[in-house]
Design an enzyme around this catalytic site. Structure first.
Site, PDB file in Angstrom:
ATOM      1  N   LEU A  92      17.196 -32.750   0.979  1.00 38.26           N
ATOM      2  CA  LEU A  92      15.793 -33.171   0.823  1.00 38.26           C
ATOM      3  C   LEU A  92      15.392 -33.789   2.152  1.00 38.26           C
ATOM      4  O   LEU A  92      16.096 -34.664   2.663  1.00 38.26           O
ATOM      5  CB  LEU A  92      15.651 -34.214  -0.301  1.00 38.26           C
ATOM      6  CG  LEU A  92      14.286 -34.900  -0.410  1.00 38.26           C
ATOM      7  CD1 LEU A  92      13.244 -33.955  -0.993  1.00 38.26           C
ATOM      8  CD2 LEU A  92      14.359 -36.149  -1.294  1.00 38.26           C
ATOM      9  N   GLY A 100       7.017 -41.463   5.088  1.00 36.88           N
ATOM     10  CA  GLY A 100       6.363 -42.725   4.720  1.00 36.88           C
ATOM     11  C   GLY A 100       4.990 -42.558   4.094  1.00 36.88           C
ATOM     12  O   GLY A 100       4.276 -43.529   3.894  1.00 36.88           O
ATOM     13  N   GLY A 102       4.551 -40.673   1.118  1.00 35.57           N
ATOM     14  CA  GLY A 102       4.673 -40.244  -0.278  1.00 35.57           C
ATOM     15  C   GLY A 102       5.157 -38.816  -0.475  1.00 35.57           C
ATOM     16  O   GLY A 102       5.284 -38.359  -1.608  1.00 35.57           O
ATOM     17  N   TYR A 140      16.888 -42.948  -3.212  1.00 32.30           N
ATOM     18  CA  TYR A 140      17.123 -42.339  -4.533  1.00 32.30           C
ATOM     19  C   TYR A 140      17.235 -43.397  -5.630  1.00 32.30           C
ATOM     20  O   TYR A 140      16.776 -43.187  -6.749  1.00 32.30           O
ATOM     21  CB  TYR A 140      18.382 -41.463  -4.497  1.00 32.30           C
ATOM     22  CG  TYR A 140      18.198 -40.242  -3.639  1.00 32.30           C
ATOM     23  CD1 TYR A 140      17.272 -39.270  -3.999  1.00 32.30           C
ATOM     24  CD2 TYR A 140      18.910 -40.071  -2.454  1.00 32.30           C
ATOM     25  CE1 TYR A 140      17.076 -38.151  -3.208  1.00 32.30           C
ATOM     26  CE2 TYR A 140      18.720 -38.954  -1.653  1.00 32.30           C
ATOM     27  CZ  TYR A 140      17.798 -37.996  -2.032  1.00 32.30           C
ATOM     28  OH  TYR A 140      17.592 -36.904  -1.255  1.00 32.30           O
TER      29      TYR A 140
END
Ligand SMILES: CC(C)(COP(=O)(O)OP(=O)(O)OC[C@H]1O[C@@H](n2cnc3c(N)ncnc32)[C@H](O)[C@@H]1OP(=O)(O)O)[C@@H](O)C(=O)NCCC(=O)NCCS
Length: 167
Positions: A92, A100, A102, A140
């Site tokens: 990812l 930063g 979203g 996470y």
């Protein structure tokens, strides 16, 4: 409008992507298409629909399994005594200039939605991720991922029972 598309080398500029992590850049530049074709992992990219060549972020998913002992005792309850099927979020990453804002969260939401959709066809109990480093693991953990017993950088997110869980 931002959209998530299956990686297509004829449309998406893989070589132009830079997230600041050489291993994640290299994967997209050199391996993702090959792995997708070979059924090793699928890769999806986040793009602006009006300029889809610029990859803003991507993720890769693959089938995996997790031994029962890796789960917390609460998560282990009511599961059969063999390894549980999971989807591995193998990679990812968000492009350097876009971090930063979203997009990592949006990609993670898309991953969970995709896994819940796949559950109509194939058992997927949880989403598993190998975080590259503690900073990534912290990202996470914000979304409910918990560390496996063996490794604080290998985390999992149970997908729930009703197919409705979200990060
Ligand atoms: C880690 C990464 C995917 C996060 O994506 P992002 O778009 O920058 O993150 P978002 O803007 O969606 O952040 C969502 C939330 O997580 C937080 N967050 C972002 N990175 C974080 C980190 N490393 N640790 C803890 N929290 C983090 C943000 O502050 C934000 O919270 P807020 O809404 O309360 O401010 C991205 O920074 C990245 O690609 N980094 C380089 C590659 C990498 O390390 N990938 C992880 C591989 S396992």
């Amino acid at each position: 409008m931002l959209v998530v598309q299956r990686l297509d080398g004829r449309i998406h500029d893989r070589a132009g992507f830079d997230c600041g992590e050489p291993s994640l850049n290299r994967y997209l530049h050199e391996l993702a298409t090959q792995h997708h074709r070979a059924g090793v992992a699928t890769t999806h990219v986040l793009v602006e629909n009006t300029s889809p060549s610029a990859i803003l972020g991507y993720y890769s998913l693959a089938a995996a399994q997790l031994s029962l002992g890796e789960l917390t005792s609460a998560d282990r309850r009511r599961l059969p005594r063999h390894p549980v099927p999971v989807a591995r979020l193998a990679r990812l990453a968000v492009a350097l200039g876009e971090q930063g804002h979203g997009l990592g969260e949006a990609l993670l939401q898309d991953v969970v939605k995709r896994c819940l959709g796949l559950r109509a066809e194939l058992g997927i109990h949880a989403l598993l991720v190998d975080a590259l480093h503690e900073r990534a693991a912290a990202f996470y953990r914000r979304y409910g991922f918990r560390a496996t017993a063996a490794d604080a950088l290998t985390l999992y997110l149970p997908l729930g029972n009703a197919g409705q869980s979200k990060p």
